[in-house]
Design a protein around this motif. Sequence first.
Motif, PDB file in Angstrom:
ATOM      1  N   VAL A  49      52.630  31.649  98.473  1.00 21.09           N
ATOM      2  CA  VAL A  49      51.458  32.404  98.027  1.00 21.09           C
ATOM      3  C   VAL A  49      51.846  33.790  97.519  1.00 21.09           C
ATOM      4  N   ASP A  50      52.766  34.460  98.186  1.00 21.16           N
ATOM      5  CA  ASP A  50      53.163  35.799  97.742  1.00 21.16           C
ATOM      6  C   ASP A  50      53.760  35.769  96.343  1.00 21.16           C
ATOM      7  N   ASP A  51      54.492  34.725  96.033  1.00 19.78           N
ATOM      8  CA  ASP A  51      55.070  34.608  94.689  1.00 19.78           C
ATOM      9  C   ASP A  51      53.982  34.329  93.652  1.00 19.78           C
ATOM     10  N   LEU A  52      53.018  33.494  93.997  1.00 18.51           N
ATOM     11  CA  LEU A  52      51.900  33.249  93.077  1.00 18.51           C
ATOM     12  C   LEU A  52      51.116  34.536  92.828  1.00 18.51           C
ATOM     13  N   ARG A  53      50.924  35.331  93.872  1.00 22.45           N
ATOM     14  CA  ARG A  53      50.234  36.614  93.695  1.00 22.45           C
ATOM     15  C   ARG A  53      51.010  37.527  92.750  1.00 22.45           C
ATOM     16  N   GLU A  54      52.320  37.552  92.904  1.00 18.56           N
ATOM     17  CA  GLU A  54      53.141  38.403  92.030  1.00 18.56           C
ATOM     18  C   GLU A  54      53.046  37.933  90.582  1.00 18.56           C
ATOM     19  N   LEU A  55      53.066  36.622  90.357  1.00 20.83           N
ATOM     20  CA  LEU A  55      52.901  36.108  88.997  1.00 20.83           C
ATOM     21  C   LEU A  55      51.544  36.520  88.436  1.00 20.83           C
TER      22      LEU A  55
END
Length: 66
Positions: free
Chosen positions: A39-45
Amino acid sequence: MDPWWHRCNEPGPSQRRTDALTAAAAHLLDVGLTPIMPVDDLRELWRRGGPERRLAATVAERVMQQ
């Protein structure tokens, strides 16, 4: 504790990690597979906007469909 809750005080993923996951997710989508991303990576994207935001939305939609 809710695992989807955003933790503002914790550092986000590094740019290098996000770039690598972006390339990997794009490749998996190109060959017809659904990537799973933290989820943290999706938020960064999502924060990056543009094509990265579209990639995050596509990954999230595909995961929810399965």
